[in-house]
Design a protein around this motif. Structure first.
Motif, PDB file in Angstrom:
ATOM      1  N   VAL A  41       1.101   5.656  -0.568  1.00 30.50           N
ATOM      2  CA  VAL A  41       0.434   6.953  -0.593  1.00 30.50           C
ATOM      3  C   VAL A  41       0.667   7.587  -1.961  1.00 30.50           C
ATOM      4  CG1 VAL A  41       0.412   9.271   0.413  1.00 30.50           C
ATOM      5  CG2 VAL A  41       0.631   7.268   1.896  1.00 30.50           C
ATOM      6  N   LYS A  95      -4.441   6.482  -1.088  1.00 33.12           N
ATOM      7  CA  LYS A  95      -3.486   5.380  -1.188  1.00 33.12           C
ATOM      8  C   LYS A  95      -3.897   4.462  -2.324  1.00 33.12           C
ATOM      9  CE  LYS A  95      -2.439   5.202   3.750  1.00 33.12           C
ATOM     10  NZ  LYS A  95      -2.390   4.331   4.938  1.00 33.12           N
ATOM     11  N   GLU A 151       0.850  -1.184   0.000  1.00 36.54           N
ATOM     12  CA  GLU A 151       0.000   0.000   0.000  1.00 36.54           C
ATOM     13  C   GLU A 151       0.887   1.236   0.000  1.00 36.54           C
ATOM     14  OE1 GLU A 151      -3.974  -0.170   1.952  1.00 36.54           O
ATOM     15  OE2 GLU A 151      -3.086   1.377   3.227  1.00 36.54           O
TER      16      GLU A 151
END
Length: 145
Positions: free
Chosen positions: A49, A126, A47
């Motif tokens: 940003v 994200k 994951e």
């Protein structure tokens, strides 16, 4: 906001779908998985940003922050992963082959509209990159039997 990039891996490239809230936003193409080697592999699942980025080459696009072992991983227009990507992600309107697609600029505009709107409200955005749960492991196992 969390976008999800569901990947299907092939030796020649990586295909994907970018989904938000269960709705398809666009398709994606990437380089094949070659153990996160710089400039020749897609990036690791995880994951990341997203942030807005501008460059003279791509104009306004997206940047994935804090990718392990990599820098300057972008989401930018490209229709052929092998000849136009160095580890980045390209949104496309349609897959036309493994690691290939069409109308990338159109797909990027659709993705940017969604992401930039959330960012304008100071919302963190994200992207979660993961293996597509409905492929290709079953197919690979069947071929190997």
């Amino acid at each position: 906001m969390v976008l999800v990039l569901n990947r299907t891996y092939f030796p020649e490239g990586t295909q994907g779908t970018i989904v938000w809230n269960g709705t398809l936003v666009c398709y994606a193409i990437e380089l094949p998985w070659l153990h996160n080697q710089q400039r020749v592999s897609c990036i690791p699942e995880g994951e990341y940003v997203l942030q807005k980025r501008f460059s003279p080459k791509f104009q306004w696009h997206l940047h994935l922050k804090n990718v392990p072992g990599r820098d300057l991983i972008l989401i930018h227009p490209a229709n052929d992963a092998k000849s136009e990507l160095l580890g980045c992600i390209a949104p496309v309107t349609l897959h036309t082959g493994i690691g290939k697609g069409s109308s990338s600029r159109k797909a990027l505009e659709k993705l940017k509209a969604l992401v930039y709107r959330a960012l304008s409200y100071n919302e963190e955005v994200k992207i979660r990159i993961q293996t597509n749960p409905s492929t290709p492991l079953r197919k690979t196992r069947l071929k190997n039997k």
